[in-house]
Design a protein around this motif. Structure first.
Motif, PDB file in Angstrom:
ATOM      1  N   ASP A 184       0.396   5.980  -9.216  1.00 48.52           N
ATOM      2  CA  ASP A 184       0.642   7.373  -8.816  1.00 48.52           C
ATOM      3  C   ASP A 184       0.149   8.394  -9.830  1.00 48.52           C
ATOM      4  O   ASP A 184       0.278   9.598  -9.604  1.00 48.52           O
ATOM      5  N   LYS A 185      -0.444   7.948 -10.923  1.00 50.49           N
ATOM      6  CA  LYS A 185      -0.877   8.894 -11.958  1.00 50.49           C
ATOM      7  C   LYS A 185      -1.985   9.837 -11.482  1.00 50.49           C
ATOM      8  O   LYS A 185      -1.960  11.026 -11.798  1.00 50.49           O
ATOM      9  N   PRO A 186      -2.982   9.342 -10.720  1.00 54.59           N
ATOM     10  CA  PRO A 186      -4.055  10.274 -10.317  1.00 54.59           C
ATOM     11  C   PRO A 186      -3.687  11.173  -9.132  1.00 54.59           C
ATOM     12  O   PRO A 186      -4.479  12.035  -8.765  1.00 54.59           O
ATOM     13  N   ILE A 187      -2.531  10.982  -8.538  1.00 55.31           N
ATOM     14  CA  ILE A 187      -2.180  11.688  -7.307  1.00 55.31           C
ATOM     15  C   ILE A 187      -1.871  13.157  -7.598  1.00 55.31           C
ATOM     16  O   ILE A 187      -1.106  13.476  -8.515  1.00 55.31           O
ATOM     17  N   LYS A 188      -2.444  14.053  -6.801  1.00 57.12           N
ATOM     18  CA  LYS A 188      -2.223  15.490  -6.934  1.00 57.12           C
ATOM     19  C   LYS A 188      -1.602  16.041  -5.654  1.00 57.12           C
ATOM     20  O   LYS A 188      -1.873  15.558  -4.561  1.00 57.12           O
ATOM     21  N   PRO A 271       4.889 -14.192  -9.128  1.00 57.31           N
ATOM     22  CA  PRO A 271       5.823 -13.300  -9.827  1.00 57.31           C
ATOM     23  C   PRO A 271       5.162 -12.539 -10.976  1.00 57.31           C
ATOM     24  O   PRO A 271       5.797 -11.702 -11.603  1.00 57.31           O
ATOM     25  N   PHE A 272       3.888 -12.857 -11.259  1.00 59.69           N
ATOM     26  CA  PHE A 272       3.227 -12.273 -12.430  1.00 59.69           C
ATOM     27  C   PHE A 272       1.978 -11.449 -12.085  1.00 59.69           C
ATOM     28  O   PHE A 272       1.743 -10.417 -12.703  1.00 59.69           O
ATOM     29  N   ALA A 273       1.164 -11.930 -11.151  1.00 55.89           N
ATOM     30  CA  ALA A 273      -0.076 -11.225 -10.811  1.00 55.89           C
ATOM     31  C   ALA A 273       0.245  -9.897 -10.123  1.00 55.89           C
ATOM     32  O   ALA A 273       1.041  -9.851  -9.192  1.00 55.89           O
ATOM     33  N   ARG A 274      -0.416  -8.836 -10.588  1.00 59.58           N
ATOM     34  CA  ARG A 274      -0.126  -7.501 -10.054  1.00 59.58           C
ATOM     35  C   ARG A 274      -1.425  -6.769  -9.726  1.00 59.58           C
ATOM     36  O   ARG A 274      -2.451  -6.993 -10.371  1.00 59.58           O
ATOM     37  N   ALA A 275      -1.334  -5.901  -8.738  1.00 59.74           N
ATOM     38  CA  ALA A 275      -2.507  -5.107  -8.353  1.00 59.74           C
ATOM     39  C   ALA A 275      -2.044  -3.780  -7.768  1.00 59.74           C
ATOM     40  O   ALA A 275      -1.036  -3.721  -7.067  1.00 59.74           O
ATOM     41  N   ASP A 276      -2.795  -2.741  -8.080  1.00 69.60           N
ATOM     42  CA  ASP A 276      -2.541  -1.417  -7.498  1.00 69.60           C
ATOM     43  C   ASP A 276      -3.478  -1.207  -6.320  1.00 69.60           C
ATOM     44  O   ASP A 276      -4.697  -1.362  -6.452  1.00 69.60           O
ATOM     45  N   VAL A 277      -2.900  -0.872  -5.183  1.00 71.84           N
ATOM     46  CA  VAL A 277      -3.682  -0.684  -3.957  1.00 71.84           C
ATOM     47  C   VAL A 277      -3.836   0.807  -3.681  1.00 71.84           C
ATOM     48  O   VAL A 277      -3.180   1.644  -4.303  1.00 71.84           O
ATOM     49  N   GLY A 278      -4.690   1.117  -2.736  1.00 71.04           N
ATOM     50  CA  GLY A 278      -4.871   2.512  -2.354  1.00 71.04           C
ATOM     51  C   GLY A 278      -3.752   2.970  -1.436  1.00 71.04           C
ATOM     52  O   GLY A 278      -3.428   2.305  -0.453  1.00 71.04           O
ATOM     53  N   GLY A 279      -3.141   4.093  -1.742  1.00 73.98           N
ATOM     54  CA  GLY A 279      -2.048   4.611  -0.931  1.00 73.98           C
ATOM     55  C   GLY A 279      -2.514   5.694   0.025  1.00 73.98           C
ATOM     56  O   GLY A 279      -3.638   6.208  -0.077  1.00 73.98           O
ATOM     57  N   MET A 280      -1.656   6.029   0.963  1.00 78.61           N
ATOM     58  CA  MET A 280      -1.950   7.086   1.937  1.00 78.61           C
ATOM     59  C   MET A 280      -1.346   8.404   1.433  1.00 78.61           C
ATOM     60  O   MET A 280      -0.140   8.478   1.212  1.00 78.61           O
ATOM     61  N   THR A 281      -2.161   9.403   1.291  1.00 78.21           N
ATOM     62  CA  THR A 281      -1.722  10.657   0.671  1.00 78.21           C
ATOM     63  C   THR A 281      -1.506  11.782   1.672  1.00 78.21           C
ATOM     64  O   THR A 281      -1.181  12.903   1.282  1.00 78.21           O
ATOM     65  N   THR A 282      -1.696  11.508   2.969  1.00 79.77           N
ATOM     66  CA  THR A 282      -1.439  12.535   3.993  1.00 79.77           C
ATOM     67  C   THR A 282      -0.539  11.947   5.071  1.00 79.77           C
ATOM     68  O   THR A 282      -0.517  10.727   5.293  1.00 79.77           O
ATOM     69  N   LEU A 283       0.209  12.806   5.739  1.00 82.31           N
ATOM     70  CA  LEU A 283       1.074  12.352   6.831  1.00 82.31           C
ATOM     71  C   LEU A 283       0.256  11.703   7.938  1.00 82.31           C
ATOM     72  O   LEU A 283       0.674  10.711   8.538  1.00 82.31           O
ATOM     73  N   ARG A 284      -0.917  12.241   8.210  1.00 83.82           N
ATOM     74  CA  ARG A 284      -1.773  11.724   9.273  1.00 83.82           C
ATOM     75  C   ARG A 284      -2.209  10.283   8.966  1.00 83.82           C
ATOM     76  O   ARG A 284      -2.121   9.397   9.814  1.00 83.82           O
ATOM     77  N   ALA A 285      -2.662  10.041   7.730  1.00 86.57           N
ATOM     78  CA  ALA A 285      -3.139   8.712   7.352  1.00 86.57           C
ATOM     79  C   ALA A 285      -1.991   7.709   7.277  1.00 86.57           C
ATOM     80  O   ALA A 285      -2.127   6.555   7.710  1.00 86.57           O
ATOM     81  N   LEU A 286      -0.857   8.134   6.742  1.00 86.10           N
ATOM     82  CA  LEU A 286       0.295   7.233   6.638  1.00 86.10           C
ATOM     83  C   LEU A 286       0.788   6.836   8.017  1.00 86.10           C
ATOM     84  O   LEU A 286       1.130   5.658   8.260  1.00 86.10           O
TER      85      LEU A 286
END
Length: 494
Positions: A184-188, A271-286
């Motif tokens: 969530d760091k790059p999210i504006k 329990p250990f492998a982690r990855a950040d996925v792309g999230g939906m930033t608009t109501l329409r896309a979500l």
């Protein structure tokens, strides 16, 4: 009707000689005399090790594809080959990815490792992501494992090492998923931050649920999962398929997970492998994404068969889906019934406040807070989202609207291309996400008119019957939250 060809033009593979050179600190130095045939390198090794072929289906990923490839080249265990399969793209994904094409030598704590990146532009592909995945499978089917990575997913440096280690340790495992979250760091923007925080909480709850059920993963998500190619071949044989992924399911990863489990393999979450996925930033896309996911899950759960998708209501991997849908139905009933009964009681001056009604929100806050504390990379926004309750409650109402839309669309038997609708929503087009609000406003107006037409005796009777029902369901729901609150979490971090 004529059959559609898989692709409308021949695939194009971009090699290093066609690509723009990368700085050595990004791509890694090119080794003079690197073997033209990658298999020759493996043949020269004296100790057998498993081989991993990575497939990245990419559609309009110009903003993230460079970071995705760099994260793979930065792994402690680098995939033996990386195939970027670009389909239906209209942006600069091919040009950006092609900068990484060619052989790379990577030095990690595990020693010197070699890999090669290929970029395939397969043009217009009617099967979309499924077509790209199946094209990639044909390129790596001779390897021991296929690592599927979405074009917007960035993994922690040891993710591949953890996934491979567990897969090699138990031949019964057909696939293993990483733990997913969203950076969530790059999210504006206020709305975007709110939606991402809600999705982070949603991912955390789903991951923890699967971890606590013996690490049996209901869905090997395409975001970052490793598959045994032998398991994929067995799935193809058992289901009379020419490819591992089929195009007639809204949730190709869920269906493949079911098929792997039915073929006698385990589907796990690391329990250990982690990855950040792309999230939906608009109501329409979500809205489009969540409706597609839920609709596809319902299709798999529903008894009988619609089109080529056969429902498997009693499949072990679908138990979590049944629980999710039952939970959402309960949440929808309690909230709608409470609001309706409260409005009716206030309209005739019959509402009497009881402190007991404060107990469910308190338990909900405690449960949300504990869930936030289990997040590996939590921040202040995650904690505030949980303890203040209001943001979590608003996000729940959004999810309930997606839940209702999914079931309505499914039961209407209306044929809809949810993949196309999600792509359209992510481009900023479409107005379907306003449908729930319109329905709510129309329902409120209709109920208010009907309520005003009822006599005092009928109104009192409705309240007399309705409040005890809502009370009983709320008590049961609160007990369920309490048991989740006090159960052991075995030190898992999501």
């Amino acid at each position: 009707m004529t059959d559609l060809l898989p692709f409308t033009r021949s695939p194009r593979t971009i090699h290093r000689s066609e690509a723009t050179a990368l700085p050595e600190d990004v791509a890694g130095a090119t080794v003079p005399g690197f073997a033209d045939d990658f298999e020759a390198v493996l043949d020269d090794t004296s100790v057998h090790r498993s081989t991993i072929g990575c497939v990245i289906p990419a559609y309009n990923e110009e903003e993230s594809i460079a970071q995705v490839i760099e994260s793979l080249l930065g792994q402690t265990r680098v995939p033996d080959v990386i195939h970027v399969v670009v389909n239906n793209t209209s942006d600069a994904t091919v040009r950006i990815a092609s900068r990484y094409a060619g052989p790379h030598e990577v030095v990690t704590e595990l020693g010197e490792q070699f890999t090669e990146v290929f970029v395939h532009d397969i043009g217009k592909n009617p099967d979309k992501k499924v077509g790209a995945l199946n094209y990639g499978y044909t390129l790596v089917e001779g390897y021991d494992y296929l690592l599927g990575v979405d074009g917007d997913t960035v993994a922690d440096a040891q993710a591949v090492e953890y996934l491979e280690g567990e897969a090699v340790s138990d031949t019964r495992i057909g696939g293993i998923s990483a733990i997913y979250s969203i950076d969530d760091k790059p999210i504006k923007g206020g709305i975007a931050k709110f939606l991402i925080t809600g999705q982070r909480a949603q991912f955390a709850a789903f991951n923890l649920h699967n971890l606590l059920r013996g690490r049996n993963m209901a869905v090997l998500g395409g975001q970052f999962s490793i598959f045994s190619t032998q398991a994929l071949r067995d799935v193809m044989t058992q289901n009379h398929q020419s490819t591992p992924w089929v195009k007639d399911s809204e949730v190709e990863d869920s269906l493949l997970s079911l098929q792997i489990r039915s073929a006698g393999y385990l589907t796990k979450i690391s329990p250990f492998a982690r990855a950040d996925v792309g999230g939906m930033t608009t109501l329409r896309a979500l809205d489009a994404q969540q409706v597609k996911w839920t609709y596809g899950a319902i299709e798999l759960m529903w008894p009988g068969q619609r089109g080529d998708t056969k429902g498997q209501p009693f499949h072990p991997n679908l138990r979590v889906r049944w629980l999710e849908n039952f939970g959402m139905l309960t949440n929808l009933f309690v909230r709608v019934a409470f609001v309706v009964l409260l409005a009716g009681s206030l309209s005739i001056g019959a509402f009497v406040f009881s402190p007991w009604w404060l107990l469910p929100p308190v338990v909900a806050i405690a449960l949300n807070t504990r869930m936030a504390l289990t997040m590996q990379n939590r921040d202040a926004r995650d904690i505030l989202f949980a303890v203040t309750l209001v943001p979590a409650e608003v996000y729940m109402w959004l999810r309930l609207s997606y839940f209702a839309r999914s079931w309505t669309r499914f039961l209407s038997r209306k044929k809809v291309d949810n993949w196309a609708m999600q792509a359209k929503a992510e481009r900023g087009a479409g107005l379907g996400h306003w449908t729930p609000l319109i329905v709510v406003v129309a329902s409120v107006v209709a109920m208010a008119i009907i309520w005003s037409m009822l006599g005092p005796m009928v109104q009192s009777t409705i309240l007399w019957i309705g409040w005890p029902i809502v009370g009983v369901v709320t008590v049961l729901q609160t007990l369920s939250m309490f048991f989740k609150l006090i159960r052991r979490q075995h030190g898992y971090k999501v």
